[in-house]
Design a protein around this motif. Structure first.
Motif, PDB file in Angstrom:
ATOM      1  N   ARG A   1       5.227   5.464   1.557  1.00 54.05           N
ATOM      2  CA  ARG A   1       3.946   5.879   1.360  1.00 54.05           C
ATOM      3  C   ARG A   1       3.807   7.713   1.744  1.00 54.05           C
ATOM      4  O   ARG A   1       4.747   8.075   2.357  1.00 54.05           O
ATOM      5  CB  ARG A   1       3.116   4.726   2.550  1.00 54.05           C
ATOM      6  CG  ARG A   1       3.904   5.310   4.191  1.00 54.05           C
ATOM      7  CD  ARG A   1       2.878   4.153   5.135  1.00 54.05           C
ATOM      8  NE  ARG A   1       3.540   5.064   6.301  1.00 54.05           N
ATOM      9  CZ  ARG A   1       3.370   4.275   7.356  1.00 54.05           C
ATOM     10  NH1 ARG A   1       2.036   3.060   7.531  1.00 54.05           N
ATOM     11  NH2 ARG A   1       3.460   4.090   8.802  1.00 54.05           N
TER      12      ARG A   1
ATOM     13  N   ASN B   1      -4.313   8.248   7.360  1.00 56.74           N
ATOM     14  CA  ASN B   1      -3.701   7.570   8.733  1.00 56.74           C
ATOM     15  C   ASN B   1      -2.608   8.700   8.936  1.00 56.74           C
ATOM     16  O   ASN B   1      -1.831   9.046   8.243  1.00 56.74           O
ATOM     17  CB  ASN B   1      -3.553   6.470   8.049  1.00 56.74           C
ATOM     18  CG  ASN B   1      -2.676   5.345   8.818  1.00 56.74           C
ATOM     19  OD1 ASN B   1      -3.752   5.103   9.636  1.00 56.74           O
ATOM     20  ND2 ASN B   1      -1.433   4.910   8.502  1.00 56.74           N
ATOM     21  N   GLU B   2      -2.510   8.503  10.488  1.00 60.07           N
ATOM     22  CA  GLU B   2      -1.041   8.614  11.268  1.00 60.07           C
ATOM     23  C   GLU B   2      -0.909  10.269  10.379  1.00 60.07           C
ATOM     24  O   GLU B   2       0.283  10.847   9.963  1.00 60.07           O
ATOM     25  CB  GLU B   2      -0.059   8.202  11.338  1.00 60.07           C
ATOM     26  CG  GLU B   2      -0.692   6.953  12.295  1.00 60.07           C
ATOM     27  CD  GLU B   2       0.752   6.242  12.827  1.00 60.07           C
ATOM     28  OE1 GLU B   2       1.530   6.097  12.319  1.00 60.07           O
ATOM     29  OE2 GLU B   2       0.606   5.768  13.556  1.00 60.07           O
TER      30      GLU B   2
ATOM     31  N   TYR C   1       3.387   3.110  20.467  1.00 58.32           N
ATOM     32  CA  TYR C   1       4.088   1.581  20.566  1.00 58.32           C
ATOM     33  C   TYR C   1       5.389   2.408  21.357  1.00 58.32           C
ATOM     34  O   TYR C   1       5.884   3.372  21.392  1.00 58.32           O
ATOM     35  CB  TYR C   1       4.903   1.671  18.974  1.00 58.32           C
ATOM     36  CG  TYR C   1       3.827   1.014  18.001  1.00 58.32           C
ATOM     37  CD1 TYR C   1       3.070   0.256  17.702  1.00 58.32           C
ATOM     38  CD2 TYR C   1       3.026   2.301  17.212  1.00 58.32           C
ATOM     39  CE1 TYR C   1       3.036  -0.185  16.674  1.00 58.32           C
ATOM     40  CE2 TYR C   1       1.950   1.748  16.727  1.00 58.32           C
ATOM     41  CZ  TYR C   1       1.322   0.701  16.120  1.00 58.32           C
ATOM     42  OH  TYR C   1       0.558   0.312  14.975  1.00 58.32           O
TER      43      TYR C   1
ATOM     44  N   GLU D   1      -3.750   2.073  17.783  1.00 58.74           N
ATOM     45  CA  GLU D   1      -3.433   1.124  17.026  1.00 58.74           C
ATOM     46  C   GLU D   1      -1.812   1.691  18.388  1.00 58.74           C
ATOM     47  O   GLU D   1      -1.955   2.403  19.050  1.00 58.74           O
ATOM     48  CB  GLU D   1      -2.793   1.877  16.208  1.00 58.74           C
ATOM     49  CG  GLU D   1      -2.815   1.805  14.991  1.00 58.74           C
ATOM     50  CD  GLU D   1      -2.338   1.695  13.165  1.00 58.74           C
ATOM     51  OE1 GLU D   1      -0.821   2.240  13.907  1.00 58.74           O
ATOM     52  OE2 GLU D   1      -2.507   2.345  12.610  1.00 58.74           O
TER      53      GLU D   1
ATOM     54  N   TRP E   1      10.485  -1.136  13.117  1.00 57.57           N
ATOM     55  CA  TRP E   1      10.664   0.370  12.520  1.00 57.57           C
ATOM     56  C   TRP E   1      12.004   1.259  13.395  1.00 57.57           C
ATOM     57  O   TRP E   1      12.585   1.873  13.189  1.00 57.57           O
ATOM     58  CB  TRP E   1      10.271   1.243  12.610  1.00 57.57           C
ATOM     59  CG  TRP E   1       8.606   1.745  13.217  1.00 57.57           C
ATOM     60  CD1 TRP E   1       7.373   0.658  13.180  1.00 57.57           C
ATOM     61  CD2 TRP E   1       8.692   2.280  14.635  1.00 57.57           C
ATOM     62  NE1 TRP E   1       6.578   1.050  14.007  1.00 57.57           N
ATOM     63  CE2 TRP E   1       7.068   1.972  14.978  1.00 57.57           C
ATOM     64  CE3 TRP E   1       9.674   2.431  14.871  1.00 57.57           C
ATOM     65  CZ2 TRP E   1       6.809   2.121  16.786  1.00 57.57           C
ATOM     66  CZ3 TRP E   1       8.881   2.985  16.388  1.00 57.57           C
ATOM     67  CH2 TRP E   1       8.121   3.021  16.851  1.00 57.57           C
TER      68      TRP E   1
ATOM     69  N   GLU F   1       6.500  -4.607   6.161  1.00 63.72           N
ATOM     70  CA  GLU F   1       5.838  -4.186   7.505  1.00 63.72           C
ATOM     71  C   GLU F   1       5.840  -5.712   7.516  1.00 63.72           C
ATOM     72  O   GLU F   1       4.813  -6.494   8.594  1.00 63.72           O
ATOM     73  CB  GLU F   1       4.245  -4.087   7.658  1.00 63.72           C
ATOM     74  CG  GLU F   1       4.749  -2.262   8.640  1.00 63.72           C
ATOM     75  CD  GLU F   1       3.904  -0.995   8.488  1.00 63.72           C
ATOM     76  OE1 GLU F   1       2.401  -1.330   7.737  1.00 63.72           O
ATOM     77  OE2 GLU F   1       4.194  -0.220   8.992  1.00 63.72           O
TER      78      GLU F   1
ATOM     79  N   HIS G   1       6.296  -7.350  11.819  1.00 62.43           N
ATOM     80  CA  HIS G   1       5.648  -6.513  12.341  1.00 62.43           C
ATOM     81  C   HIS G   1       4.424  -7.319  13.271  1.00 62.43           C
ATOM     82  O   HIS G   1       3.913  -8.123  12.352  1.00 62.43           O
ATOM     83  CB  HIS G   1       5.198  -5.006  11.653  1.00 62.43           C
ATOM     84  CG  HIS G   1       4.500  -3.920  12.921  1.00 62.43           C
ATOM     85  ND1 HIS G   1       3.507  -4.822  13.439  1.00 62.43           N
ATOM     86  CD2 HIS G   1       4.592  -2.941  12.968  1.00 62.43           C
ATOM     87  CE1 HIS G   1       3.213  -3.027  14.312  1.00 62.43           C
ATOM     88  NE2 HIS G   1       3.816  -1.954  14.677  1.00 62.43           N
TER      89      HIS G   1
HETATM   90  C1  GLA Z   1       1.744   3.524  12.494  1.00 64.54           C
HETATM   91  C2  GLA Z   1       0.795   3.198  11.355  1.00 64.54           C
HETATM   92  C3  GLA Z   1       0.667   1.813  10.504  1.00 64.54           C
HETATM   93  C4  GLA Z   1       1.865   1.321  10.735  1.00 64.54           C
HETATM   94  C5  GLA Z   1       2.135   1.139  12.239  1.00 64.54           C
HETATM   95  C6  GLA Z   1       3.486   0.149  12.103  1.00 64.54           C
HETATM   96  O1  GLA Z   1       0.992   3.466  13.214  1.00 64.54           O
HETATM   97  O2  GLA Z   1      -0.408   4.078  12.032  1.00 64.54           O
HETATM   98  O3  GLA Z   1      -0.453   1.685   9.865  1.00 64.54           O
HETATM   99  O4  GLA Z   1       2.518   1.236   9.481  1.00 64.54           O
HETATM  100  O5  GLA Z   1       2.784   2.452  12.090  1.00 64.54           O
HETATM  101  O6  GLA Z   1       4.092   0.154  13.598  1.00 64.54           O
END
Ligand code: GLA
Length: 689
Positions: free
Chosen positions: A134, A172-173, A298, A330, A338, A378, A381
């Motif tokens: 990604r 995203n991020e 996280y 999140e 990961w 994932e 996850h």
């Molecule tokens: C990030 C991403 C999510 C996912 C999580 C997994 O926070 O934004 O899309 O990949 O990690 O921990």
């Protein structure tokens, strides 16, 4: 290989500045939001219906969608198909669930990277990173930007006025994987950025110290991004490249936000990664662009104290929000996928972790993700709804968590107050953890965590603030290893101490200016006078070599060869490379000024706790009775009432004085409260903090 034939068009002026804060929409929600990422693209429409029923059962009221939706929304012919997204939004809306709407640009679809391979990022060894994962896009690519904005415009046009949309989620991020791109387009953009920053090539040469190793540039076109070299790279160039890369992604955020704001009055944000394992963006420069600050967090089990890092990250996120409430966009119900070993959470840990964020200012607690994926990277996850389904301990914990978050709704909008500040800087992080430095055994973030951890274990509330911020209202300011500080940043601490604030500065602080240029005359050049000390030489030691102080305190890894010029010696090195010299000093404030402590070594945790405790006490800063490493106690207040959060991570119950109403159990508290082992209690008290 030339990756990009085109030149980056100048970014229109309206996208280079944050939108005026006065017109910013605010995130509005009934109480504390409880939510998750939702990836309906991965599921059959029949599952969507079941999902919405279960979301309601769990109390989920904010759902992030369309984060990775691009490939489903737009085909190679450019045509859009919004049918599925329409349906999902209507399903959520009909169930009273609000939408955190992704712009969908996080990952380009394969048709785009096939048509335009020039958008792919290039890493420091000059090799391309390919699609199949990604975020395979270069932040400076005008082609990617053009396609992304087209998508954002289409999405914002369609849903900008939809009543379900509570907040916009840009990409995203940003920068999670692609922050540092070395392609030819990035190189050209870097040169433009440098020209803007330094004006002339002579200024750039001065800033980077290019008289060293025959690096003098005569033309902007000679300058490259800091690709891999045979020796160590120019630190000034590395530092500017980090700044540039952060700015490039911020420009991308601004472009998407601008496209949305032209079509929607709903607040816009993106999910930050204030966390231990990513340091690509200087969020101090980003925060003003967010209508509401959002973070992903996280637990990182590679750290010694993951839950203390959670508290630090939450306090730093609140700092980015300027003290306002923020959104936890999140976190996880259990393991991630990961880390080398992905730990499940212990029973009760989900509640403790979640409320630790609320205790530090979060007004939303959301998870990645709703339903555990069956395929893709994932699939292992954790999620709110695990592979095991609803007949699982985890699902039952999720239902209980939803109930408790609902019981805390009245806390939304309240604030945390702190009397102690800790200075934190991404710029200094980039500069201090350089390829060449006095020791590779000490990292900036470890220093920050050590000092923060001591305050945390003492039960002291901490604001994490940027260098240069006004510090005069604090009783104590802690400065862990702040290697790089500008004159303004240095002056802000001087001003605070002159006004009565106490300071505690640790070694390897105030060493260089904003160009990574040493401040000569003895360290710490920025604060020699403030601290009344002068360090002639750094004397780090090898791992496994203990250093003793005269008081009996134990240290390791670092010693300053230090002399006092105008400070009391609190402790001395008993052995090691600085034997007999001062190790801990204090310049006592006169005429209403605060005391300025200096620590010239790396103390063991107990001894650091002791030193920080003394500094806190002399500064008159409050610490929470009953708090410890295992028992987190923090407060939020609306100015009239206080909500005291007690998170007991320990194996024993704790008993505290309290009077008011306890919200987790819904009971009255009349004098004493027992917080069970592993439990959380939130007491509403009818008095301001
Ligand atoms: C990030 C991403 C999510 C996912 C999580 C997994 O926070 O934004 O899309 O990949 O990690 O921990």
């Amino acid at each position: 290989m030339d990756h990009h034939a085109t030149t980056l068009a100048p970014i229109p002026p309206e996208q280079t500045e944050p939108a005026p804060t006065a017109v910013r929409p605010r995130f509005q929600h009934q109480g504390i939001a409880f939510g998750c990422d939702y990836n309906p693209e991965q599921w059959d429409p029949a599952v969507w219906r079941e999902d919405v029923v279960l979301m309601r059962e769990a109390g989920v009221d904010l759902v992030a969608i369309n984060i990775f939706g691009w490939a489903d929304l737009q085909g190679p012919d450019g045509a859009y198909d919004f049918a599925a997204l329409d349906e999902v939004i209507e399903l959520l809306h009909a169930a009273g669930i609000r939408v955190n709407l992704g712009t969908g640009t996080a990952s380009p679809p394969p048709w785009l990277t096939t048509r335009h391979p020039e958008i792919l990022p290039v890493v420091e060894d000059g090799t391309t990173r390919f699609p199949g994962g990604r975020q395979a896009w270069c932040p400076s690519s005008p082609t990617f930007r053009r396609y992304a904005l087209e998508l954002v415009e289409a999405v914002a046009e369609r849903y900008g006025g939809h009543p379900a949309v509570a907040v916009w989620h840009v990409s995203n991020e940003l920068g999670c994987h692609n922050a540092l791109c070395h392609c030819d387009e990035s190189t050209r953009a870097f040169r433009r950025w440098l020209r803007e920053r330094h004006g002339t090539i002579d200024e750039l040469n001065r800033a980077w110290g290019t008289s060293f190793w025959s690096q003098r540039y005569t033309d902007w076109d000679e300058i490259l991004t800091p690709k891999l070299t045979l020796s160590s790279r120019n630190p000034g160039q590395m530092l500017d490249f980090h700044r540039f890369s952060s700015d490039e992604l911020l420009a991308h955020y601004r472009a998407e936000a601008e496209a949305i704001r032209r079509r929607s009055a709903v607040p816009v944000t993106t999910n930050f990664m204030v966390t231990a394992h990513i340091r690509n963006l200087d969020y101090w420069t980003w925060a003003a662009d967010m209508d509401v600050v959002a973070n992903d967090h996280y637990l990182d089990h590679r750290l010694a104290e993951p839950r203390t890092e959670l508290a630090f990250a939450a306090d730093l996120t609140r700092g980015l929000a300027g003290g306002d409430p923020w959104l936890l966009m999140e976190h996880s119900t259990g393991s991630v996928n990961w880390q080398p070993v992905n730990l499940a959470k212990e029973p009760g840990q989900l509640l403790r972790n979640t409320l630790a964020h609320v205790a530090r200012g979060a007004d939303a607690v959301c998870f990645f993700q709703w339903r555990a994926s069956l395929q893709g990277s994932e699939k292992f996850h954790s999620a709110l709804l695990p592979h095991a389904g609803t007949d699982s301990a985890l699902w039952r914990e999720v239902l209980e968590l939803g109930r408790i978050v609902g019981a805390l709704d009245e806390v939304a909008g309240t604030r945390v107050r702190a009397e102690v500040a800790l200075l934190f800087s991404w710029e200094s992080w980039w500069a201090s953890d350089a390829e060449t430095r006095p020791t590779h055994e000490i990292e900036y973030l470890d220093q920050v965590h050590a000092l923060y951890g001591a305050l945390h274990d003492l039960g002291v509330s901490v604001d994490v603030v940027r260098p240069g911020a006004d510090l005069t209202g604090y009783r104590l300011v802690v400065v862990p290893g702040l290697y790089l500080v500008s004159d303004e940043g240095a002056a802000a601490l001087d001003a605070a101490v002159a006004s009565g604030t106490h300071a505690l500065v640790t070694f390897y602080s105030g060493i260089v200016d904003e160009h990574d240029r040493v401040r000569p005359g003895g360290y710490p050049g920025a604060w020699r006078d403030l601290l009344g000390v002068r360090v002639e030489e750094f004397a780090p030691v090898l791992p496994g070599t203990p250093i003793a102080l005269e008081s009996g305190a134990a240290a390791s890894l670092w010693a300053d060869r230090l002399e006092t010029t105008d400070a009391a010696i609190i402790d001395r090195f008993a052995d090691g490379p600085a034997a007999g010299r001062p190790a801990v000093t204090r310049r006592d404030g006169v005429d209403g000024a605060g005391d300025a402590w200096y620590l010239g070594t790396l103390l063991e945790p107990d001894d650091l706790l002791d030193l920080v405790g003394r500094a806190v006490e002399r500064a008159g800063a409050a610490s929470e009775p009953g708090a410890s490493a295992d028992v987190e106690i923090t407060r939020r207040t609306d100015g009239e009432r206080t909500w005291r959060f007690v998170v007991n991570h320990g194996a024993d119950p704790v008993e505290l004085d309290a009077r008011g109403t306890e919200l987790v159990t819904g009971s009255d508290v009349d004098g004493r409260i027992v917080v069970p082992a592993g439990g959380v209690r939130v007491i509403r008290e009818e008095a301001a903090a």
